[in-house]
Design a protein around this motif. Sequence first.
Motif: not given
Length: 285
Positions: A162-168, A240-248
């Motif tokens: 996934g993309k970089v995030t600060d979720v716990p 919709f989950i693709e919005y949290t992923k890095e492109i391949q």
Amino acid sequence: MNYELFIIWNPSLSIGPFRWYSLCWLIGLALAYFVVKRLYKEQNIKDELFDPLFFYCFIGILVGARLGHCIFYQPDYFLTSGKGFVEMLLPIHFLADGGWKFTGYEGLASHGGTLGLMIALWLYVRKTKLSIWMVLDNIAIATGITACFIRLGNLMNSEIIGKVTDVPWAFIFERVDSYPRHPGQLYEAIAYAILFAIMWWLHKKGMSVGKTQTTSNVLQVGSGWYFGFCLTYIFTFRFFIEYTKEIQEAFEASLPIDMGQILSIPFIILGTYCMIRAKKNQPLT
């Protein structure tokens, strides 16, 4: 950013002689095998008609997933040279010194696997003369459990990150880099496990309705509703989950939506169409 709050993820790729990814695939397929076998038994379908189903599904998913990845995500590599074409078909990689090594199939696309499965089931139905909608609904009920384990395999491999995030609950995939990222594989695995639970509950509810009604009902296997719901649920969630992923692949950065989202749209449309047809109680031919 306090990196101590996040989950450090760097498991071994193997457990004993087995790679986690391969083991998760086998567990997912085995569970689906037993689920569909039970459904066939409930529907009084002969064992000899069930026996070839696993072969059709396995080959269809594997071939479709492999070709889907190569054609949709890396056509510039696999379709522009003889070596690339061979690597698309065989689980090997050619080395710069002229040799080659066994790598397994590095790259499988779920959209291609779904399309390959649908084609394989069509061939299976032509051979067995079973109802296409009965077979598709049976497979749809079991699909969630297989998809769940495949994504767990991706998680064990630290791939499709996934993309970089600060979720716990972010994971630091040490095999990739040191940044906390969305565990997109885990999101999908949980969603597909929930899908299986919903489908199994609806199947049981449909069986109880069938005992008290003689008219066709959308929840009875064979209406096409389960197949439609499965496609709509999986690929809407996937969109919709693709919005949290890095492109391949790099070329996706120039697209308004990524390749996974583009490929999800036709399956969402097909799934919605099948659900509407079943809801209207029209004969599906």
